[in-house]
Enzyme design. Structure first.
Site, PDB file in Angstrom:
ATOM      1  N   PHE A 141       0.863  -1.176   0.000  1.00  0.00           N
ATOM      2  CA  PHE A 141       0.000   0.000   0.000  1.00  0.00           C
ATOM      3  C   PHE A 141       0.901   1.228   0.000  1.00  0.00           C
ATOM      4  O   PHE A 141       1.575   1.522   0.985  1.00  0.00           O
ATOM      5  CB  PHE A 141      -0.936   0.052   1.203  1.00  0.00           C
ATOM      6  CG  PHE A 141      -1.851   1.248   1.134  1.00  0.00           C
ATOM      7  CD1 PHE A 141      -2.999   1.204   0.352  1.00  0.00           C
ATOM      8  CD2 PHE A 141      -1.549   2.413   1.805  1.00  0.00           C
ATOM      9  CE1 PHE A 141      -3.832   2.314   0.251  1.00  0.00           C
ATOM     10  CE2 PHE A 141      -2.374   3.530   1.709  1.00  0.00           C
ATOM     11  CZ  PHE A 141      -3.523   3.482   0.933  1.00  0.00           C
ATOM     12  N   ASP A 226       9.654   2.926   1.677  1.00  0.00           N
ATOM     13  CA  ASP A 226       8.457   3.697   2.019  1.00  0.00           C
ATOM     14  C   ASP A 226       8.242   3.576   3.530  1.00  0.00           C
ATOM     15  O   ASP A 226       7.671   2.602   4.018  1.00  0.00           O
ATOM     16  CB  ASP A 226       7.252   3.164   1.253  1.00  0.00           C
ATOM     17  CG  ASP A 226       5.956   3.915   1.584  1.00  0.00           C
ATOM     18  OD1 ASP A 226       5.931   4.644   2.595  1.00  0.00           O
ATOM     19  OD2 ASP A 226       4.975   3.749   0.847  1.00  0.00           O
ATOM     20  N   LYS A 255       3.026  11.246   6.951  1.00  0.00           N
ATOM     21  CA  LYS A 255       2.227  11.039   8.156  1.00  0.00           C
ATOM     22  C   LYS A 255       2.787  11.748   9.380  1.00  0.00           C
ATOM     23  O   LYS A 255       2.545  12.938   9.566  1.00  0.00           O
ATOM     24  CB  LYS A 255       2.018   9.549   8.402  1.00  0.00           C
ATOM     25  CG  LYS A 255       1.171   8.887   7.320  1.00  0.00           C
ATOM     26  CD  LYS A 255       0.667   7.531   7.705  1.00  0.00           C
ATOM     27  CE  LYS A 255      -0.083   6.835   6.574  1.00  0.00           C
ATOM     28  NZ  LYS A 255      -1.306   7.505   6.144  1.00  0.00           N
TER      29      LYS A 255
END
Length: 401
Positions: A141, A226, A255
């Site tokens: 994801f 990531d 984030k």
């Protein structure tokens, strides 16, 4: 109708149904706790998918934001501003890298990493035009843009959004043999999550990340990590790659970099890699804006103390010890994770992940389901041990009901 029901009905009537949130309407939040419009309190055990590593309403972050709000919030990159150089310098230092390319959201940062890898491949490695390949892992994801969903294996993310962007090869996560076979002379990058979050907090087998690092070095391929969800303290280290002594060529961050206050993301690498860009080839109006830089600088300063990494380590050990006891019973099939982050596979007989999440919400705990019967637990790193134990008690009660 209650205030919550009214707000939810209005949202259903006037917003696109691209999410299926739990039926709670949050009005205020502080630390690890949120309060809804009726005044009910909930323990946040999701932390905005790790965007809220430092908790809701963190004083240091709010003070930094307030101070910057009084000065300047946006210049665009048409002009310099006085927080930009410091942000880039401090983030590069935190990563042990040289150069920062700031964006806003995680998906933007992944898109930036993809563009960077391709351009590096053509200009530095010498891959023929339009032949660059990037190897990714199944069950990944990395966001929901058109290019990113082109290499997703999640039908919900992909269906009805084609035609898809070419140039990607998908291999099983954790399989070094498949990874080695996928690398060719036209491979420019391997893009991986050091821990797959949306897939259910999947930790790769020991030796996998070092193996990928070895293969990418041997084949002159960029290793792009990531760390949008796994990075910045969540696993007990600043970066999840550190658990296996791996340093990638490129970090993709987001984030928690914005502290749950503003969206901040970045690609961090070397002069050789990010030096391929020339003015006008990539950018963002809001990327690296003064407000974002001010908040992110405070996040970086907090991480440099190692306090939050230590909390994630200590509370994470406790979390996994307690969840491990649950895994010994009939209700929990498996528990995975690292630091203050866990995926819990609930036996289907006890309910779907959504049903378990709703039952926990009724008991004052907020988590999120993924992939059927899996729930994710990722509370803010500032949560107290007492509150964490209370949340786990509610999970035990739900599973024993």
């Amino acid at each position: 109708m209650t205030a919550s029901e009214s707000a939810i009905a209005a949202a259903e009537a006037h917003s696109a149904h691209n999410y299926h949130p739990l039926p709670v309407v949050v009005a205020t939040a502080e630390g690890a706790w949120m309060t809804d419009v009726e005044g009910r309190r909930y323990l946040d055990m999701l932390a905005g998918y790790s965007a809220l590593n430092f908790g809701h309403g963190n004083r240091r972050l709010l003070d930094a934001a307030r101070a910057q709000l009084e000065r300047v919030t946006l210049t665009s990159r048409a002009f310099h501003h006085d927080r930009f150089a410091d942000f880039c310098t401090r983030l590069a230092e935190l990563c042990g890298m040289e150069v920062v390319l700031p964006m806003n959201t995680g998906a933007e940062a992944v898109e930036t990493a993809v563009k960077t890898a391709r351009k590096w491949g053509y200009r530095v490695k010498g891959v023929p035009d339009n032949m660059a390949k990037i190897v990714v892992a199944a069950n990944n994801f990395h966001g929901r843009t058109t290019t990113v969903i082109s290499f997703s294996t999640d039908p919900e993310a992909r269906a009805d959004f084609g035609p898809y962007t070419p140039g990607f090869e998908i291999v099983p996560y954790g399989d070094l043999t498949a990874m080695e076979a996928a690398l060719t002379e036209n491979t420019v990058a391997v893009l991986l999550e050091p821990i797959q979050g949306e897939a259910g907090v999947l930790v790769p087998p020991p030796g996998y990340l070092p193996g990928v690092r070895r293969l990418t070095r041997e084949r002159n391929v960029l290793f792009v990590a990531d760390e949008i969800q796994s990075g910045l303290g969540r696993t007990g280290k600043t970066f999840a790659c550190e658990h296996e002594g791996v340093v990638p060529d490129v970090y993709v961050l987001g984030k928690a970099l914005g502290g749950g206050v503003v969206p901040v993301s970045a690609v961090v690498s070397s002069h050789e890699v990010l030096g391929v860009y020339r003015p006008g080839e990539h950018g963002s109006t809001f990327g690296g804006n003064p407000l974002a830089c001010a908040v992110a600088l405070e996040v970086i300063a907090m991480l440099r103390t190692s306090e939050y990494q230590q909390r994630a380590t200590e509370l994470g050990e406790h979390l996994h010890r307690e969840l491990g006891l649950l895994a010994g019973g009939d209700a929990v099939e498996a528990v995975r994770g690292r630091g203050l982050w866990a995926g819990v596979d609930v036996a289907p007989a006890y309910g779907t992940g959504r049903e378990i999440s709703e039952k926990l919400m009724a008991r004052g705990v907020l988590v999120k389901d993924t992939h059927g019967s899996t729930i994710r637990i990722a509370p803010p790193l500032v949560i107290s041990k007492e509150d964490l134990d209370w949340g786990l008690d509610q999970l035990r009660a739900v599973l024993s009901a």
